[in-house]
Design a protein around this motif. Structure first.
Motif, PDB file in Angstrom:
ATOM      1  N   LYS A 252       0.846  -1.197   0.000  1.00  0.00           N
ATOM      2  CA  LYS A 252       0.000   0.000   0.000  1.00  0.00           C
ATOM      3  C   LYS A 252       0.878   1.243   0.000  1.00  0.00           C
ATOM      4  O   LYS A 252       1.863   1.321   0.744  1.00  0.00           O
ATOM      5  N   VAL A 253       0.514   2.215  -0.836  1.00  0.00           N
ATOM      6  CA  VAL A 253       1.217   3.496  -0.925  1.00  0.00           C
ATOM      7  C   VAL A 253       0.489   4.510  -0.043  1.00  0.00           C
ATOM      8  O   VAL A 253      -0.718   4.697  -0.166  1.00  0.00           O
ATOM      9  N   ILE A 254       1.245   5.178   0.839  1.00  0.00           N
ATOM     10  CA  ILE A 254       0.641   6.135   1.772  1.00  0.00           C
ATOM     11  C   ILE A 254       1.377   7.467   1.667  1.00  0.00           C
ATOM     12  O   ILE A 254       2.609   7.517   1.757  1.00  0.00           O
ATOM     13  N   PRO A 255       0.663   8.575   1.473  1.00  0.00           N
ATOM     14  CA  PRO A 255       1.307   9.898   1.426  1.00  0.00           C
ATOM     15  C   PRO A 255       1.940  10.265   2.764  1.00  0.00           C
ATOM     16  O   PRO A 255       1.453   9.863   3.842  1.00  0.00           O
ATOM     17  N   ILE A 256       3.038  11.013   2.698  1.00  0.00           N
ATOM     18  CA  ILE A 256       3.699  11.550   3.890  1.00  0.00           C
ATOM     19  C   ILE A 256       3.400  13.045   3.953  1.00  0.00           C
ATOM     20  O   ILE A 256       3.691  13.790   3.013  1.00  0.00           O
ATOM     21  N   LEU A 257       2.813  13.503   5.056  1.00  0.00           N
ATOM     22  CA  LEU A 257       2.313  14.877   5.129  1.00  0.00           C
ATOM     23  C   LEU A 257       3.398  15.910   5.408  1.00  0.00           C
ATOM     24  O   LEU A 257       3.233  17.084   5.055  1.00  0.00           O
ATOM     25  N   ASN A 258       4.499  15.530   6.027  1.00  0.00           N
ATOM     26  CA  ASN A 258       5.491  16.534   6.423  1.00  0.00           C
ATOM     27  C   ASN A 258       6.893  16.205   5.918  1.00  0.00           C
ATOM     28  O   ASN A 258       7.882  16.301   6.645  1.00  0.00           O
ATOM     29  N   MET A 259       6.973  15.833   4.646  1.00  0.00           N
ATOM     30  CA  MET A 259       8.275  15.629   4.015  1.00  0.00           C
ATOM     31  C   MET A 259       8.302  16.437   2.719  1.00  0.00           C
ATOM     32  O   MET A 259       7.736  16.047   1.703  1.00  0.00           O
ATOM     33  N   ASP A 260       8.964  17.600   2.795  1.00  0.00           N
ATOM     34  CA  ASP A 260       8.941  18.537   1.663  1.00  0.00           C
ATOM     35  C   ASP A 260      10.132  18.333   0.725  1.00  0.00           C
ATOM     36  O   ASP A 260      10.881  19.248   0.434  1.00  0.00           O
ATOM     37  N   ILE A 261      10.294  17.107   0.249  1.00  0.00           N
ATOM     38  CA  ILE A 261      11.340  16.787  -0.721  1.00  0.00           C
ATOM     39  C   ILE A 261      10.670  16.574  -2.073  1.00  0.00           C
ATOM     40  O   ILE A 261       9.694  15.825  -2.172  1.00  0.00           O
ATOM     41  N   ALA A 262      11.185  17.225  -3.103  1.00  0.00           N
ATOM     42  CA  ALA A 262      10.612  17.102  -4.447  1.00  0.00           C
ATOM     43  C   ALA A 262      11.717  16.718  -5.433  1.00  0.00           C
ATOM     44  O   ALA A 262      12.296  17.579  -6.096  1.00  0.00           O
ATOM     45  N   PRO A 263      12.042  15.435  -5.540  1.00  0.00           N
ATOM     46  CA  PRO A 263      13.126  15.011  -6.436  1.00  0.00           C
ATOM     47  C   PRO A 263      12.817  15.377  -7.895  1.00  0.00           C
ATOM     48  O   PRO A 263      11.739  15.076  -8.397  1.00  0.00           O
ATOM     49  N   PRO A 264      13.757  16.029  -8.572  1.00  0.00           N
ATOM     50  CA  PRO A 264      13.505  16.414  -9.962  1.00  0.00           C
ATOM     51  C   PRO A 264      13.809  15.289 -10.943  1.00  0.00           C
ATOM     52  O   PRO A 264      14.632  14.414 -10.675  1.00  0.00           O
ATOM     53  N   ILE A 265      13.132  15.326 -12.066  1.00  0.00           N
ATOM     54  CA  ILE A 265      13.487  14.531 -13.240  1.00  0.00           C
ATOM     55  C   ILE A 265      13.593  15.521 -14.390  1.00  0.00           C
ATOM     56  O   ILE A 265      12.744  16.404 -14.543  1.00  0.00           O
ATOM     57  N   GLY A 266      14.658  15.407 -15.173  1.00  0.00           N
ATOM     58  CA  GLY A 266      14.850  16.399 -16.216  1.00  0.00           C
ATOM     59  C   GLY A 266      15.710  15.899 -17.359  1.00  0.00           C
ATOM     60  O   GLY A 266      16.136  14.740 -17.399  1.00  0.00           O
ATOM     61  N   LEU A 267      15.976  16.804 -18.274  1.00  0.00           N
ATOM     62  CA  LEU A 267      16.759  16.518 -19.476  1.00  0.00           C
ATOM     63  C   LEU A 267      18.208  16.926 -19.260  1.00  0.00           C
ATOM     64  O   LEU A 267      18.492  18.065 -18.893  1.00  0.00           O
ATOM     65  N   LEU A 268      19.112  15.997 -19.484  1.00  0.00           N
ATOM     66  CA  LEU A 268      20.548  16.245 -19.355  1.00  0.00           C
ATOM     67  C   LEU A 268      21.175  16.207 -20.741  1.00  0.00           C
ATOM     68  O   LEU A 268      21.071  15.200 -21.450  1.00  0.00           O
ATOM     69  N   THR A 269      21.790  17.312 -21.162  1.00  0.00           N
ATOM     70  CA  THR A 269      22.398  17.393 -22.486  1.00  0.00           C
ATOM     71  C   THR A 269      23.812  17.959 -22.382  1.00  0.00           C
ATOM     72  O   THR A 269      24.180  18.583 -21.391  1.00  0.00           O
ATOM     73  N   ASN A 270      24.566  17.741 -23.447  1.00  0.00           N
ATOM     74  CA  ASN A 270      25.923  18.270 -23.519  1.00  0.00           C
ATOM     75  C   ASN A 270      26.062  19.309 -24.625  1.00  0.00           C
ATOM     76  O   ASN A 270      27.124  19.805 -24.901  1.00  0.00           O
ATOM     77  N   ARG A 271      24.964  19.625 -25.238  1.00  0.00           N
ATOM     78  CA  ARG A 271      24.969  20.624 -26.306  1.00  0.00           C
ATOM     79  C   ARG A 271      23.569  21.205 -26.387  1.00  0.00           C
ATOM     80  O   ARG A 271      22.639  20.684 -25.789  1.00  0.00           O
ATOM     81  N   LYS A 272      23.417  22.275 -27.135  1.00  0.00           N
ATOM     82  CA  LYS A 272      22.115  22.909 -27.236  1.00  0.00           C
ATOM     83  C   LYS A 272      21.134  21.981 -27.946  1.00  0.00           C
ATOM     84  O   LYS A 272      21.463  21.328 -28.913  1.00  0.00           O
ATOM     85  N   GLU A 273      19.914  21.991 -27.460  1.00  0.00           N
ATOM     86  CA  GLU A 273      18.902  21.053 -27.942  1.00  0.00           C
ATOM     87  C   GLU A 273      18.634  21.199 -29.434  1.00  0.00           C
ATOM     88  O   GLU A 273      18.293  20.240 -30.109  1.00  0.00           O
ATOM     89  N   ASN A 274      18.779  22.406 -29.990  1.00  0.00           N
ATOM     90  CA  ASN A 274      18.454  22.598 -31.404  1.00  0.00           C
ATOM     91  C   ASN A 274      19.481  21.967 -32.348  1.00  0.00           C
ATOM     92  O   ASN A 274      19.310  22.002 -33.557  1.00  0.00           O
ATOM     93  N   HIS A 275      20.555  21.376 -31.795  1.00  0.00           N
ATOM     94  CA  HIS A 275      21.507  20.642 -32.624  1.00  0.00           C
ATOM     95  C   HIS A 275      21.073  19.198 -32.841  1.00  0.00           C
ATOM     96  O   HIS A 275      21.670  18.494 -33.635  1.00  0.00           O
ATOM     97  N   PHE A 276      20.042  18.752 -32.135  1.00  0.00           N
ATOM     98  CA  PHE A 276      19.534  17.402 -32.331  1.00  0.00           C
ATOM     99  C   PHE A 276      18.752  17.326 -33.640  1.00  0.00           C
ATOM    100  O   PHE A 276      18.168  18.316 -34.085  1.00  0.00           O
ATOM    101  N   ASP A 277      18.709  16.124 -34.231  1.00  0.00           N
ATOM    102  CA  ASP A 277      17.880  15.965 -35.425  1.00  0.00           C
ATOM    103  C   ASP A 277      16.406  15.951 -35.016  1.00  0.00           C
ATOM    104  O   ASP A 277      16.066  15.901 -33.837  1.00  0.00           O
ATOM    105  N   CYS A 278      15.536  15.995 -36.020  1.00  0.00           N
ATOM    106  CA  CYS A 278      14.102  16.125 -35.757  1.00  0.00           C
ATOM    107  C   CYS A 278      13.544  14.951 -34.960  1.00  0.00           C
ATOM    108  O   CYS A 278      12.695  15.132 -34.085  1.00  0.00           O
ATOM    109  N   ALA A 279      14.023  13.733 -35.258  1.00  0.00           N
ATOM    110  CA  ALA A 279      13.526  12.553 -34.552  1.00  0.00           C
ATOM    111  C   ALA A 279      13.892  12.609 -33.069  1.00  0.00           C
ATOM    112  O   ALA A 279      13.071  12.308 -32.202  1.00  0.00           O
TER     113      ALA A 279
END
Length: 308
Positions: A252-279
């Protein structure tokens, strides 16, 4: 030395005469002869025996054998480049951390490959810091992961902030609760990821402030395996809502009321995104869209989980 000269040479040998090669390649015979003369000059060897019958010299035989694969690879490369121009083929190497790799990405990839059937996607499942190093090494093109340690050459753009819940066995006394405070977890055995995991460090900081040393712990390095140990009531696990998005029977999953941690998920790149191909840009857009939808789901479910 030009590839068209090599192709002309192979055509002459295959069909046995300069005349037939000229017909097939739609060139004049003087053009064919001129190309072969130039090829011999470039190589510094004689390829054909002089005489009425077409015969190769030893150098000609060697050149014919060694350049056969080269021509085949060149033709294949031309086709691949043509496909790439039409955004139909190519290879995308991605780093993905858990639980995204197991619970989110497969569904996105399934639809992506339907639209891009000639593209190969290779997936490296690693933690954020390993993804960052592989990006630096050029092993992957981009990554979707938590926030890694800062590296000057890499860019991290969070597009989703997760929430934390506690996972318990449905036989555990806490399973009767709709939500918990950290104080309710005193004396419990926590199943943790490795000690260098950033989320674990933040969780333990909160637990120390609230409980001191009044809890027990064990390590289980595979985050996706936690729920199976929780189901057997070996311990409880504090983990992200995304990791708990597909509940295992017996837990069972139960919410925790007093834990203010918000782990991020994001995009990690080594160059500007517009250098990627369209796909690649399209795949990134699909990932981003899915996590934006996930954010709305969390917002909509947070109150329901408490008031249920």
């Amino acid at each position: 030395m030009e590839f068209r000269s090599i192709k002309t040479f192979h055509t002459i040998v295959k069909f046995g005469s300069f005349y037939k090669a000229a017909e097939i390649l739609n060139y004049s015979q003087p053009t064919i002869s001129m190309r072969m003369k130039q090829l011999e000059q470039d190589l510094g060897v004689q390829l054909f025996e002089r005489g009425k019958n077409l015969q190769l010299t030893k150098a000609g035989k060697l050149f014919y054998e060694r350049t056969g694969d080269l021509l085949t690879q060149y033709e294949a490369l031309k086709h691949n480049l043509s496909d790439l121009k039409e955004e139909e083929a190519g290879i995308i190497n991605i780093g993905v951390s858990e639980p995204t790799a197991s619970l989110i990405f497969p569904d996105i990839l399934k639809d992506f490959l339907k639209d891009y059937p000639k593209i190969t996607v290779n997936i490296n499942v690693d933690d954020a810091n390993t993804c960052s190093q592989k990006l630096l090494d050029g092993t992957i093109d981009f990554a979707v992961c938590g926030e890694p340690e800062l590296i000057l050459e890499n860019y991290y753009h969070p597009f989703f902030y997760d929430t934390l819940n506690v996972l318990v066995s449905d036989r555990h006394p806490l399973a009767e609760k709709k939500a918990v405070h950290l104080s309710d977890l005193e004396g419990e055995c926590f199943i943790f990821t490795p000690a260098n995991c950033p989320i674990r460090i933040q969780i333990e900081q909160h637990l120390h402030r609230e409980l001191g040393n009044r809890y027990r712990k064990m390590e289980l390095t595979s985050s996706m395996a936690h729920k199976y140990y929780v189901r057997e009531n070996i311990g409880i696990s504090i983990f992200t809502s995304t990791a708990h998005s597909k509940t295992l029977n017996g837990t069972k999953v139960i919410p925790i009321l007093n834990m203010d941690i918000a782990p991020p998920i994001g995009l990690l790149t080594n160059r500007k995104e517009n250098h990627f191909d369209c796909a690649t840009k399209d795949l990134i857009a699909r990932l981003t869209k899915r996590f934006h939808q996930r954010s709305k789901e969390l917002e909509g479910n947070s109150d329901k989980a408490i008031t249920g």
